[in-house]
Design an enzyme around this catalytic site. Structure first.
Site, short mmCIF file in Angstrom:
data_model
loop_
_atom_site.label_atom_id
_atom_site.label_comp_id
_atom_site.label_asym_id
_atom_site.label_seq_id
_atom_site.Cartn_x
_atom_site.Cartn_y
_atom_site.Cartn_z
N ASP A 1 -11.44 2.07 3.70
CA ASP A 1 -11.63 0.62 3.53
C ASP A 1 -13.12 0.30 3.33
OD1 ASP A 1 -9.40 -0.96 3.36
OD2 ASP A 1 -9.11 -1.17 5.53
N GLN B 1 -5.06 -2.03 9.58
CA GLN B 1 -4.82 -3.33 8.93
C GLN B 1 -5.36 -4.46 9.80
OE1 GLN B 1 -3.37 -3.72 5.76
NE2 GLN B 1 -4.04 -5.83 6.03
N LYS C 1 0.84 -1.20 0.00
CA LYS C 1 0.00 0.00 0.00
C LYS C 1 0.88 1.26 0.00
CE LYS C 1 -3.77 -2.54 2.07
NZ LYS C 1 -4.48 -3.00 3.25
#
Ligand code: NAP
Length: 302
Positions: free
Chosen positions: A129, A106, A62
Protein backbone atom coordinates in the site's frame (compact mmCIF):
# COMPACT_ATOMS: atom_id res chain seq x y z
CA UNK A 1 -10.11 6.38 -25.87
CA UNK A 2 -12.91 8.74 -26.84
CA UNK A 3 -11.93 11.88 -28.78
CA UNK A 4 -14.62 14.53 -28.91
CA UNK A 5 -14.23 17.58 -31.11
CA UNK A 6 -15.44 20.78 -29.49
CA UNK A 7 -15.45 24.32 -30.91
CA UNK A 8 -12.01 25.21 -29.59
CA UNK A 9 -10.12 22.04 -28.88
CA UNK A 10 -10.06 18.27 -29.31
CA UNK A 11 -10.82 16.74 -25.96
CA UNK A 12 -9.85 13.19 -24.97
CA UNK A 13 -11.73 11.38 -22.24
CA UNK A 14 -9.16 9.39 -20.30
CA UNK A 15 -10.49 5.85 -20.07
CA UNK A 16 -9.24 4.41 -16.78
CA UNK A 17 -10.99 1.11 -17.43
CA UNK A 18 -9.14 0.66 -20.72
CA UNK A 19 -5.76 1.51 -19.17
CA UNK A 20 -6.46 -0.76 -16.18
CA UNK A 21 -7.39 -3.65 -18.51
CA UNK A 22 -4.19 -3.19 -20.55
CA UNK A 23 -2.00 -3.09 -17.44
CA UNK A 24 -3.84 -6.06 -15.89
CA UNK A 25 -3.13 -8.11 -19.01
CA UNK A 26 0.53 -7.09 -18.88
CA UNK A 27 0.74 -8.22 -15.22
CA UNK A 28 -1.07 -11.51 -15.98
CA UNK A 29 1.37 -12.21 -18.86
CA UNK A 30 4.37 -11.53 -16.62
CA UNK A 31 2.98 -13.77 -13.87
CA UNK A 32 2.30 -16.58 -16.37
CA UNK A 33 5.94 -16.24 -17.50
CA UNK A 34 7.16 -16.43 -13.87
CA UNK A 35 5.11 -19.56 -13.23
CA UNK A 36 6.34 -21.16 -16.48
CA UNK A 37 9.88 -20.50 -15.27
CA UNK A 38 9.12 -22.52 -12.11
CA UNK A 39 8.61 -19.63 -9.68
CA UNK A 40 5.55 -19.39 -7.50
CA UNK A 41 2.84 -16.82 -8.28
CA UNK A 42 2.92 -13.54 -6.27
CA UNK A 43 0.90 -13.80 -3.06
CA UNK A 44 -1.08 -10.85 -1.66
CA UNK A 45 -2.78 -11.01 1.74
CA UNK A 46 -5.48 -8.55 2.83
CA UNK A 47 -6.40 -8.18 6.48
CA UNK A 48 -9.97 -7.09 7.05
CA UNK A 49 -11.02 -6.20 10.59
CA UNK A 50 -14.76 -5.93 11.26
CA UNK A 51 -17.72 -5.84 8.90
CA UNK A 52 -17.62 -2.37 7.30
CA UNK A 53 -19.58 -2.72 4.04
CA UNK A 54 -17.36 -0.51 1.87
CA UNK A 55 -14.19 -2.24 3.13
CA UNK A 56 -15.67 -5.66 2.33
CA UNK A 57 -16.48 -4.46 -1.20
CA UNK A 58 -12.95 -3.09 -1.73
CA UNK A 59 -11.34 -6.28 -0.47
CA UNK A 60 -13.69 -8.30 -2.72
CA UNK A 61 -12.52 -6.25 -5.75
CA UNK A 62 -8.89 -6.80 -4.78
CA UNK A 63 -9.45 -10.58 -4.49
CA UNK A 64 -11.08 -10.65 -7.93
CA UNK A 65 -8.27 -8.64 -9.50
CA UNK A 66 -5.67 -10.96 -7.91
CA UNK A 67 -7.44 -13.88 -9.64
CA UNK A 68 -7.37 -12.05 -12.99
CA UNK A 69 -3.64 -11.35 -12.61
CA UNK A 70 -2.83 -14.97 -11.69
CA UNK A 71 -1.86 -14.04 -8.12
CA UNK A 72 -2.51 -16.12 -5.04
CA UNK A 73 -4.75 -14.13 -2.71
CA UNK A 74 -5.67 -14.64 0.91
CA UNK A 75 -8.10 -12.60 2.98
CA UNK A 76 -7.68 -12.72 6.72
CA UNK A 77 -11.08 -11.78 8.16
CA UNK A 78 -10.88 -10.74 11.80
CA UNK A 79 -13.77 -9.82 14.11
CA UNK A 80 -14.47 -6.18 15.02
CA UNK A 81 -13.38 -6.83 18.62
CA UNK A 82 -9.85 -7.96 17.59
CA UNK A 83 -7.41 -6.20 19.89
CA UNK A 84 -4.52 -4.07 18.64
CA UNK A 85 -2.12 -6.61 20.14
CA UNK A 86 -3.76 -9.48 18.26
CA UNK A 87 -3.65 -7.55 14.99
CA UNK A 88 0.03 -6.69 15.52
CA UNK A 89 0.73 -10.41 16.14
CA UNK A 90 -0.88 -11.27 12.77
CA UNK A 91 1.29 -8.60 11.13
CA UNK A 92 4.45 -10.04 12.71
CA UNK A 93 3.51 -13.47 11.39
CA UNK A 94 2.92 -12.14 7.85
CA UNK A 95 6.18 -10.17 7.99
CA UNK A 96 8.01 -13.44 8.66
CA UNK A 97 6.06 -15.62 6.21
CA UNK A 98 8.22 -16.31 3.15
CA UNK A 99 5.16 -17.39 1.17
CA UNK A 100 3.67 -13.88 1.46
CA UNK A 101 5.07 -11.21 -0.87
CA UNK A 102 2.91 -8.29 0.18
CA UNK A 103 0.01 -7.51 2.46
CA UNK A 104 -2.40 -4.71 3.21
CA UNK A 105 -4.49 -3.86 6.22
CA UNK A 106 -7.78 -2.48 4.93
CA UNK A 107 -8.53 0.95 6.43
CA UNK A 108 -10.36 2.31 8.32
CA UNK A 109 -9.75 0.18 11.41
CA UNK A 110 -12.03 0.01 14.46
CA UNK A 111 -11.41 3.00 16.72
CA UNK A 112 -9.66 1.05 19.46
CA UNK A 113 -6.77 0.23 17.07
CA UNK A 114 -4.10 2.80 16.16
CA UNK A 115 -3.78 2.92 12.35
CA UNK A 116 -0.36 4.53 12.59
CA UNK A 117 0.96 1.77 14.87
CA UNK A 118 -0.38 -0.85 12.49
CA UNK A 119 1.12 0.82 9.39
CA UNK A 120 4.50 1.14 11.09
CA UNK A 121 4.43 -2.54 12.11
CA UNK A 122 4.34 -3.70 8.48
CA UNK A 123 7.71 -4.67 7.03
CA UNK A 124 8.39 -1.92 4.41
CA UNK A 125 9.46 -4.66 1.99
CA UNK A 126 5.90 -6.06 2.11
CA UNK A 127 4.10 -2.70 2.41
CA UNK A 128 2.42 -2.80 -1.02
CA UNK A 129 0.00 0.00 0.00
CA UNK A 130 3.07 2.25 0.34
CA UNK A 131 1.87 3.84 3.61
CA UNK A 132 4.89 2.97 5.81
CA UNK A 133 6.99 6.07 6.65
CA UNK A 134 10.05 4.36 5.15
CA UNK A 135 8.30 4.01 1.79
CA UNK A 136 6.89 7.55 2.05
CA UNK A 137 10.35 8.93 2.90
CA UNK A 138 12.06 6.99 0.11
CA UNK A 139 9.43 8.13 -2.37
CA UNK A 140 9.88 11.75 -1.26
CA UNK A 141 13.64 11.40 -1.76
CA UNK A 142 13.21 9.97 -5.25
CA UNK A 143 14.45 6.53 -4.16
CA UNK A 144 12.82 3.24 -5.23
CA UNK A 145 9.76 2.78 -3.00
CA UNK A 146 6.29 1.32 -2.94
CA UNK A 147 4.17 4.30 -3.99
CA UNK A 148 0.59 4.39 -2.75
CA UNK A 149 -2.00 3.27 -5.23
CA UNK A 150 -3.92 6.42 -6.17
CA UNK A 151 -0.93 8.71 -6.93
CA UNK A 152 0.72 5.85 -8.78
CA UNK A 153 -2.48 5.25 -10.77
CA UNK A 154 -2.61 8.94 -11.76
CA UNK A 155 0.98 8.77 -13.04
CA UNK A 156 0.14 5.63 -15.02
CA UNK A 157 -2.72 7.46 -16.73
CA UNK A 158 -0.48 10.42 -17.66
CA UNK A 159 2.15 8.00 -18.98
CA UNK A 160 -0.33 5.86 -20.94
CA UNK A 161 -1.80 8.89 -22.72
CA UNK A 162 1.64 10.37 -23.39
CA UNK A 163 0.71 13.61 -21.63
CA UNK A 164 3.61 16.06 -21.61
CA UNK A 165 4.49 17.13 -18.05
CA UNK A 166 7.99 18.69 -18.27
CA UNK A 167 7.94 22.39 -17.46
CA UNK A 168 4.15 22.46 -17.20
CA UNK A 169 2.35 24.02 -14.26
CA UNK A 170 0.50 21.39 -12.23
CA UNK A 171 -1.97 22.53 -9.59
CA UNK A 172 -3.05 19.90 -7.05
CA UNK A 173 -6.08 20.70 -4.89
CA UNK A 174 -5.90 18.68 -1.65
CA UNK A 175 -2.86 17.86 0.49
CA UNK A 176 -3.77 14.49 2.02
CA UNK A 177 -1.02 11.96 2.69
CA UNK A 178 -2.65 9.37 0.43
CA UNK A 179 -3.34 11.48 -2.68
CA UNK A 180 -2.54 15.20 -2.94
CA UNK A 181 0.83 15.42 -1.23
CA UNK A 182 2.43 12.32 -2.84
CA UNK A 183 1.19 13.15 -6.34
CA UNK A 184 2.46 16.74 -5.97
CA UNK A 185 5.81 15.44 -4.79
CA UNK A 186 6.14 12.85 -7.57
CA UNK A 187 5.22 15.26 -10.37
CA UNK A 188 7.84 17.74 -9.13
CA UNK A 189 10.59 15.10 -9.33
CA UNK A 190 13.10 14.64 -12.15
CA UNK A 191 11.54 12.75 -15.02
CA UNK A 192 8.11 14.32 -14.56
CA UNK A 193 9.52 17.86 -14.14
CA UNK A 194 6.29 19.74 -13.45
CA UNK A 195 6.25 23.05 -11.62
CA UNK A 196 3.81 22.16 -8.87
CA UNK A 197 1.49 24.24 -6.70
CA UNK A 198 -0.14 22.33 -3.83
CA UNK A 199 -3.42 23.89 -2.65
CA UNK A 200 -5.57 23.25 0.41
CA UNK A 201 -8.46 24.74 2.33
CA UNK A 202 -6.40 27.78 3.37
CA UNK A 203 -5.16 28.62 -0.13
CA UNK A 204 -6.01 32.17 -1.20
CA UNK A 205 -7.40 32.96 -4.66
CA UNK A 206 -7.86 29.27 -5.42
CA UNK A 207 -9.92 30.01 -8.54
CA UNK A 208 -7.10 32.03 -10.11
CA UNK A 209 -4.44 29.53 -9.05
CA UNK A 210 -6.45 26.65 -10.52
CA UNK A 211 -7.08 28.58 -13.74
CA UNK A 212 -3.31 28.93 -14.24
CA UNK A 213 -2.81 25.14 -14.33
CA UNK A 214 -1.76 23.21 -17.40
CA UNK A 215 -2.54 20.08 -15.38
CA UNK A 216 -5.19 20.35 -12.68
CA UNK A 217 -5.58 17.52 -10.18
CA UNK A 218 -8.69 17.78 -8.00
CA UNK A 219 -8.42 15.66 -4.84
CA UNK A 220 -10.42 17.47 -2.19
CA UNK A 221 -13.54 15.34 -1.83
CA UNK A 222 -16.06 18.12 -2.53
CA UNK A 223 -18.61 17.16 -5.16
CA UNK A 224 -18.40 19.23 -8.39
CA UNK A 225 -16.21 21.88 -6.75
CA UNK A 226 -14.14 22.66 -9.87
CA UNK A 227 -16.19 24.76 -12.27
CA UNK A 228 -15.41 25.89 -15.84
CA UNK A 229 -14.13 29.30 -14.71
CA UNK A 230 -11.39 27.50 -12.72
CA UNK A 231 -9.97 25.73 -15.77
CA UNK A 232 -7.62 27.09 -18.42
CA UNK A 233 -8.63 26.22 -22.01
CA UNK A 234 -6.71 23.13 -23.13
CA UNK A 235 -5.83 22.01 -19.57
CA UNK A 236 -5.50 18.38 -18.51
CA UNK A 237 -7.97 17.70 -15.68
CA UNK A 238 -7.60 14.70 -13.37
CA UNK A 239 -10.58 14.21 -11.08
CA UNK A 240 -9.76 12.05 -8.06
CA UNK A 241 -12.85 12.83 -5.98
CA UNK A 242 -15.55 10.28 -5.35
CA UNK A 243 -18.74 11.39 -3.63
CA UNK A 244 -21.98 9.43 -3.44
CA UNK A 245 -25.01 11.63 -4.02
CA UNK A 246 -28.61 10.48 -3.61
CA UNK A 247 -30.36 9.92 -6.94
CA UNK A 248 -33.85 8.86 -7.93
CA UNK A 249 -32.58 7.94 -11.41
CA UNK A 250 -30.48 4.92 -10.41
CA UNK A 251 -31.47 1.51 -9.07
CA UNK A 252 -29.05 1.83 -6.17
CA UNK A 253 -30.57 5.17 -5.11
CA UNK A 254 -27.24 7.01 -5.44
CA UNK A 255 -24.77 8.15 -8.09
CA UNK A 256 -21.04 8.82 -8.00
CA UNK A 257 -19.71 12.29 -8.76
CA UNK A 258 -16.22 13.67 -8.81
CA UNK A 259 -14.70 16.94 -7.60
CA UNK A 260 -15.12 18.43 -11.09
CA UNK A 261 -18.33 19.74 -12.66
CA UNK A 262 -17.75 17.46 -15.61
CA UNK A 263 -20.34 18.70 -18.12
CA UNK A 264 -19.16 22.30 -18.10
CA UNK A 265 -15.44 21.60 -17.60
CA UNK A 266 -14.94 18.80 -20.16
CA UNK A 267 -15.46 20.97 -23.29
CA UNK A 268 -12.58 23.24 -22.19
CA UNK A 269 -10.03 20.46 -21.61
CA UNK A 270 -7.50 18.64 -23.74
CA UNK A 271 -7.81 15.56 -21.49
CA UNK A 272 -10.19 14.78 -18.63
CA UNK A 273 -10.90 11.78 -16.40
CA UNK A 274 -14.56 10.90 -15.88
CA UNK A 275 -16.03 9.74 -12.56
CA UNK A 276 -16.59 6.83 -12.44
CA UNK A 277 -14.17 5.17 -14.88
CA UNK A 278 -11.17 7.51 -14.63
CA UNK A 279 -8.75 7.35 -11.69
CA UNK A 280 -10.84 4.80 -9.73
CA UNK A 281 -10.07 1.64 -11.78
CA UNK A 282 -6.32 2.43 -11.63
CA UNK A 283 -6.03 2.14 -7.87
CA UNK A 284 -6.31 -1.67 -7.68
CA UNK A 285 -3.97 -2.09 -10.66
CA UNK A 286 -1.27 -0.10 -8.87
CA UNK A 287 -1.65 -2.42 -5.86
CA UNK A 288 -1.18 -5.42 -8.19
CA UNK A 289 1.90 -3.80 -9.76
CA UNK A 290 3.35 -3.24 -6.29
CA UNK A 291 2.69 -6.87 -5.35
CA UNK A 292 4.47 -8.07 -8.48
CA UNK A 293 7.43 -5.77 -7.64
CA UNK A 294 7.46 -7.20 -4.08
CA UNK A 295 7.51 -10.77 -5.40
CA UNK A 296 10.46 -9.86 -7.61
CA UNK A 297 12.27 -7.94 -4.82
CA UNK A 298 12.51 -5.01 -7.23
CA UNK A 299 12.29 -2.23 -4.65
CA UNK A 300 14.36 -3.91 -1.93
CA UNK A 301 16.80 -6.34 -3.58
CA UNK A 302 17.80 -9.24 -1.32
P1 NAP B 1 -8.92 14.24 2.64
O1 NAP B 1 -7.96 13.46 3.44
O2 NAP B 1 -10.25 14.62 3.21
O3 NAP B 1 -8.20 15.58 2.16
C1 NAP B 1 -8.88 16.58 1.48
C2 NAP B 1 -7.94 17.70 1.16
O4 NAP B 1 -8.67 18.67 0.41
C3 NAP B 1 -7.37 18.42 2.38
O5 NAP B 1 -6.00 18.70 2.17
C4 NAP B 1 -8.19 19.69 2.46
O6 NAP B 1 -7.46 20.81 2.94
C5 NAP B 1 -8.50 19.95 1.01
N1 NAP B 1 -9.73 20.73 0.87
C6 NAP B 1 -10.93 20.47 1.42
N2 NAP B 1 -11.81 21.44 1.09
C7 NAP B 1 -11.13 22.31 0.31
C8 NAP B 1 -11.49 23.52 -0.33
N3 NAP B 1 -12.73 24.02 -0.25
N4 NAP B 1 -10.56 24.17 -1.05
C9 NAP B 1 -9.28 23.67 -1.14
N5 NAP B 1 -8.89 22.54 -0.54
C10 NAP B 1 -9.80 21.87 0.17
O7 NAP B 1 -9.28 13.51 1.26
P2 NAP B 1 -8.52 12.36 0.42
O8 NAP B 1 -8.46 11.11 1.21
O9 NAP B 1 -7.28 12.91 -0.19
O10 NAP B 1 -9.59 12.15 -0.76
C11 NAP B 1 -9.98 13.19 -1.60
C12 NAP B 1 -11.06 12.67 -2.54
O11 NAP B 1 -10.49 11.64 -3.36
C13 NAP B 1 -12.26 12.02 -1.83
O12 NAP B 1 -13.43 12.27 -2.59
C14 NAP B 1 -11.93 10.55 -1.89
O13 NAP B 1 -13.10 9.73 -1.86
C15 NAP B 1 -11.25 10.46 -3.23
N6 NAP B 1 -10.33 9.31 -3.38
C16 NAP B 1 -10.43 8.61 -4.52
C17 NAP B 1 -9.57 7.56 -4.75
C18 NAP B 1 -9.68 6.79 -6.03
O14 NAP B 1 -9.24 5.67 -6.12
N7 NAP B 1 -10.24 7.39 -7.09
C19 NAP B 1 -8.63 7.20 -3.80
C20 NAP B 1 -8.51 7.98 -2.63
C21 NAP B 1 -9.38 9.05 -2.43
P3 NAP B 1 -6.90 20.93 4.47
O15 NAP B 1 -5.69 20.02 4.50
O16 NAP B 1 -6.56 22.35 4.61
O17 NAP B 1 -8.00 20.44 5.35
Amino acid sequence: MGKIETKKTIMTIIDGKEVAAALRKQIADEVAEMVRAGKRAPHLVAILVGTDGASQTYVGHKEKCCGECGFRSTVLRLPEETSEEELLAHIDRLNADEEVDGFIVQLPLPRHISEQKVIEAIDPRKDVDGFHPINVGRMNSGLPAFVSATPDGILSLLRYYGIETAGRHCVVIGRSNIVGRPVANLLSQKGWDCTVTLCHSRTRDLKQVAASADILIAALGKAEFVTADMVKPGAVVIDVGITRLPSDKTKSGWRLVGDVKYDEVAPKCSFITPVPGGVGPMTIISLMQNTLKAARHEIYPR
